[in-house]
Design an enzyme around this catalytic site. Structure first.
Site, mmCIF file in Angstrom:
data_model
loop_
_atom_site.group_PDB
_atom_site.id
_atom_site.type_symbol
_atom_site.label_atom_id
_atom_site.label_comp_id
_atom_site.label_asym_id
_atom_site.label_seq_id
_atom_site.Cartn_x
_atom_site.Cartn_y
_atom_site.Cartn_z
ATOM 1 N N ASN A 186 0.869 -1.180 0.000
ATOM 2 C CA ASN A 186 0.000 0.000 0.000
ATOM 3 C C ASN A 186 0.906 1.230 0.000
ATOM 4 O OD1 ASN A 186 -1.788 2.058 0.481
ATOM 5 N ND2 ASN A 186 -2.389 1.377 2.545
ATOM 6 N N LYS B 229 0.095 4.219 -0.178
ATOM 7 C CA LYS B 229 -0.560 5.404 0.414
ATOM 8 C C LYS B 229 -0.321 6.611 -0.514
ATOM 9 C CE LYS B 229 -0.159 3.156 4.845
ATOM 10 N NZ LYS B 229 0.001 3.238 6.293
ATOM 11 N N HIS C 282 -9.411 0.889 5.202
ATOM 12 C CA HIS C 282 -8.123 1.150 5.851
ATOM 13 C C HIS C 282 -8.341 2.107 7.021
ATOM 14 C CE1 HIS C 282 -4.023 2.417 6.591
ATOM 15 N NE2 HIS C 282 -3.641 1.352 5.937
ATOM 16 N N GLU D 92 -6.736 4.534 8.044
ATOM 17 C CA GLU D 92 -6.558 5.960 7.751
ATOM 18 C C GLU D 92 -7.828 6.548 7.139
ATOM 19 O OE1 GLU D 92 -2.905 5.482 5.544
ATOM 20 O OE2 GLU D 92 -1.942 4.859 7.406
ATOM 21 N N GLU E 288 -5.006 -4.993 10.539
ATOM 22 C CA GLU E 288 -4.011 -3.952 10.731
ATOM 23 C C GLU E 288 -4.275 -3.234 12.052
ATOM 24 O OE1 GLU E 288 -2.173 -2.767 6.642
ATOM 25 O OE2 GLU E 288 -3.734 -1.361 7.205
ATOM 26 N N GLY F 213 2.826 2.287 10.742
ATOM 27 C CA GLY F 213 3.764 3.395 10.583
ATOM 28 C C GLY F 213 4.480 3.774 11.869
ATOM 29 N N SER G 71 3.822 -2.165 10.223
ATOM 30 C CA SER G 71 5.277 -2.191 10.438
ATOM 31 C C SER G 71 5.925 -3.530 10.072
ATOM 32 C CB SER G 71 5.619 -1.794 11.883
ATOM 33 O OG SER G 71 5.213 -0.457 12.131
HETATM 34 P P1 13P Z 1 3.294 0.364 7.617
HETATM 35 O O1 13P Z 1 3.819 -0.930 7.010
HETATM 36 O O2 13P Z 1 4.017 1.565 7.115
HETATM 37 O O3 13P Z 1 3.216 0.277 9.101
HETATM 38 O O4 13P Z 1 1.784 0.536 7.080
HETATM 39 C C1 13P Z 1 0.910 -0.510 7.188
HETATM 40 C C2 13P Z 1 -0.320 -0.163 6.434
HETATM 41 O O5 13P Z 1 -1.076 0.707 6.832
HETATM 42 C C3 13P Z 1 -0.585 -0.883 5.174
HETATM 43 O O6 13P Z 1 -1.879 -0.648 4.705
#
Ligand code: 13P
Length: 253
Positions: free
Chosen positions: A9, A11, A96, A98, A168, A174, A213
């Site tokens: 992803n 983002k 997601h 976010e 997740e 992150g 992560s």
């Molecule tokens: P990270 O791997 O940067 O922690 O992000 C995970 C994520 O949100 C994938 O959709």
């Protein structure tokens, strides 16, 4: 044995040059195995480019979001599921954390988007996960079960049979603070058990990815867990070497 998946992803990262480099590097560097799907999810504006670059390479392309409306119309700024399918996307991330936190997508919207995705012929990657506060209050399983149930109510067993789940934990995204393999396994087992209440065969076949992560040095221990069928990778998917190494970890299972 279930099919595994390693998905990136991106983002809101990338550019024309990055997309071209990343997809051609992955297509040439990675030995793609039939039992491990390799997926990249660039921002919407780079999807057509990524899909063209990935054609016949074994690299699959997915979107990060889709409109909740299925038919064309006056929805300024939105991208419809049928448009994603039209340019060669096969997958789309929905729910997601976010988007839940920053764009007010609640369980009902997520469920509806999963349905719209399925109707457009896309495979939804349905994301679920608890915040740190919810985990510390002992509510992780309750939150995740509610997130799943909302989707179940709309897409049912038939829909789930065409979908993928990504667990997740919000506190691991992150942050560099990944769930331990045991924490991941515990929740993945809860997810599979909840889906099994609907249909045992569907639940057994369901791919449940872990995200939060994941890095080359922790991917193998997480992927080795019984109910972990791959990963949804954020930051580390922006580096072709790291992403290729993570992909390789999924092949050893
Ligand atoms: P990270 O791997 O940067 O922690 O992000 C995970 C994520 O949100 C994938 O959709």
């Amino acid at each position: 044995m279930r099919q595994m998946m390693v998905a990136g992803n991106w983002k809101m990262h990338g550019s024309v040059a990055f997309t071209s480099d990343m997809v051609t590097t992955l297509a040439s560097k990675v030995v793609i195995k039939e039992n491990v799907t390799l997926l990249v999810c660039p921002p919407a504006v780079y999807l057509a480019q990524a899909a063209a670059a990935a054609a016949h390479s074994g690299v699959h392309v997915g979107a990060q979001n889709l409109a909740s409306v299925a038919s064309p119309g006056a929805y300024t700024g939105e991208v419809a599921g049928f448009m994603l399918a039209d340019i060669g996307c096969q997958y789309v991330i929905v729910g997601h954390s976010e988007r839940r936190a920053l764009y007010a997508e609640d369980n009902e919207i997520v469920a509806h988007k999963a349905k719209v995705a399925l109707d457009a012929g896309l495979v939804p990657l349905v994301c679920v996960g608890e915040t740190l506060e919810q985990r510390e209050a002992g509510k992780a399983q309750e939150v995740i079960t509610a997130q799943l149930d909302a989707v179940s109510a709309v897409i049912g067993v038939d829909g789930w049979s065409q979908a993928i789940v990504a667990y997740e934990p919000v506190w691991a995204i992150g942050t560099g603070r990944t769930a331990s393999p045991e924490q991941a396994q515990e929740i993945h087992a809860v997810i599979r058990a909840r889906l099994a209440e609907l249909d045992a065969g569907m639940a057994t076949a369901m791919r449940i990815l872990y995200g939060g992560s994941v890095k080359p040095d922790n991917a193998e221990s997480i992927f080795s867990q019984l109910d972990v069928d791959g990963g949804l990778i954020g930051g580390a998917s922006l580096n072709a070497d790291d992403f290729a190494r993570i992909y390789a970890c999924a092949q050893t299972k």
